[in-house]
Motif scaffolding. Structure first.
Motif, PDB file in Angstrom:
ATOM      1  N   ASN A   8       3.061   5.844  -3.078  1.00 13.30           N
ATOM      2  CA  ASN A   8       4.212   6.533  -3.672  1.00 13.30           C
ATOM      3  C   ASN A   8       4.060   6.659  -5.187  1.00 13.30           C
ATOM      4  O   ASN A   8       4.348   7.719  -5.759  1.00 13.30           O
ATOM      5  N   LYS A   9       3.619   5.596  -5.833  1.00 15.10           N
ATOM      6  CA  LYS A   9       3.426   5.632  -7.292  1.00 15.10           C
ATOM      7  C   LYS A   9       2.307   6.597  -7.659  1.00 15.10           C
ATOM      8  O   LYS A   9       2.395   7.299  -8.674  1.00 15.10           O
ATOM      9  N   GLN A  10       1.247   6.665  -6.846  1.00 13.64           N
ATOM     10  CA  GLN A  10       0.155   7.597  -7.125  1.00 13.64           C
ATOM     11  C   GLN A  10       0.643   9.035  -7.028  1.00 13.64           C
ATOM     12  O   GLN A  10       0.253   9.883  -7.833  1.00 13.64           O
ATOM     13  N   VAL A  11       1.518   9.308  -6.062  1.00 20.40           N
ATOM     14  CA  VAL A  11       2.094  10.650  -5.950  1.00 20.40           C
ATOM     15  C   VAL A  11       2.931  10.963  -7.188  1.00 20.40           C
ATOM     16  O   VAL A  11       2.857  12.071  -7.739  1.00 20.40           O
ATOM     17  N   GLU A  12       3.708   9.981  -7.661  1.00 20.60           N
ATOM     18  CA  GLU A  12       4.503  10.178  -8.871  1.00 20.60           C
ATOM     19  C   GLU A  12       3.604  10.454 -10.067  1.00 20.60           C
ATOM     20  O   GLU A  12       3.902  11.326 -10.891  1.00 20.60           O
ATOM     21  N   ILE A  13       2.511   9.723 -10.192  1.00 18.84           N
ATOM     22  CA  ILE A  13       1.572   9.923 -11.304  1.00 18.84           C
ATOM     23  C   ILE A  13       0.954  11.317 -11.229  1.00 18.84           C
ATOM     24  O   ILE A  13       0.855  12.024 -12.243  1.00 18.84           O
ATOM     25  N   ASP A  14       0.549  11.714 -10.019  1.00 17.94           N
ATOM     26  CA  ASP A  14      -0.039  13.050  -9.855  1.00 17.94           C
ATOM     27  C   ASP A  14       0.967  14.140 -10.215  1.00 17.94           C
ATOM     28  O   ASP A  14       0.613  15.134 -10.867  1.00 17.94           O
ATOM     29  N   ASP A  15       2.223  13.965  -9.815  1.00 19.15           N
ATOM     30  CA  ASP A  15       3.267  14.929 -10.152  1.00 19.15           C
ATOM     31  C   ASP A  15       3.483  14.997 -11.661  1.00 19.15           C
ATOM     32  O   ASP A  15       3.653  16.086 -12.230  1.00 19.15           O
TER      33      ASP A  15
ATOM     34  N   ASN B 233       0.827  -1.208   0.000  1.00 18.60           N
ATOM     35  CA  ASN B 233       0.000   0.000   0.000  1.00 18.60           C
ATOM     36  C   ASN B 233       0.859   1.255   0.000  1.00 18.60           C
ATOM     37  O   ASN B 233       0.515   2.242  -0.664  1.00 18.60           O
ATOM     38  N   GLN B 234       1.965   1.226   0.709  1.00 19.27           N
ATOM     39  CA  GLN B 234       2.881   2.367   0.719  1.00 19.27           C
ATOM     40  C   GLN B 234       3.477   2.586  -0.673  1.00 19.27           C
ATOM     41  O   GLN B 234       3.575   3.721  -1.141  1.00 19.27           O
ATOM     42  N   GLU B 235       3.849   1.505  -1.338  1.00 17.56           N
ATOM     43  CA  GLU B 235       4.380   1.619  -2.697  1.00 17.56           C
ATOM     44  C   GLU B 235       3.326   2.171  -3.645  1.00 17.56           C
ATOM     45  O   GLU B 235       3.630   3.001  -4.508  1.00 17.56           O
ATOM     46  N   ILE B 236       2.085   1.719  -3.497  1.00 19.38           N
ATOM     47  CA  ILE B 236       0.992   2.220  -4.339  1.00 19.38           C
ATOM     48  C   ILE B 236       0.812   3.719  -4.118  1.00 19.38           C
ATOM     49  O   ILE B 236       0.662   4.487  -5.080  1.00 19.38           O
TER      50      ILE B 236
END
Length: 107
Positions: A66-73, A61-64
């Motif tokens: 982190n990836k969602q933050v990267e996608i949003d950025d 869940n933490q990795e997900i």
């Protein structure tokens, strides 16, 4: 002293009672004890495994997140790159005119 006598008497009664058990009764009670131990060990194992799975799930869940933050950025960066004022500025620097009808967005 009295407690020792009671304890000895209790042990004597238990040992006499055990001696009077038949083989079938001993096997039955032994299987109950063995089943209880097996269940206890199984419960401890399953609880340990459950904690491991929960820890792995928290990590995933933490990795997900982190990836969602990267996608949003990345989406924010794309939006900044294709804003009209920036495109107009680039066109003017290149000596071109900006026509919004000619701008396409690839998805």
């Amino acid at each position: 002293m009295l407690q020792e006598q009671r304890k000895d008497a209790t042990m004597r009664i238990i040992s006499e009672k055990i001696k009077t058990f038949s083989r079938v009764e001993k096997a039955f009670y032994g299987s109950i004890v063995l089943s209880g131990l097996t269940l206890a060990i199984g419960i401890v194992f399953m609880q340990t495994r459950l904690l491991q799975v929960q820890a792995q799930m928290a990590h995933v869940n933490q990795e997900i997140n982190n990836k969602q933050v990267e996608i949003d950025d990345a989406e924010q960066a794309v939006n900044e790159l294709i804003r009209d004022s920036r495109l107009l500025e680039i066109a003017e620097k290149a000596g071109l005119t900006y026509n919004n009808d000619n701008v396409g967005v690839a998805e």
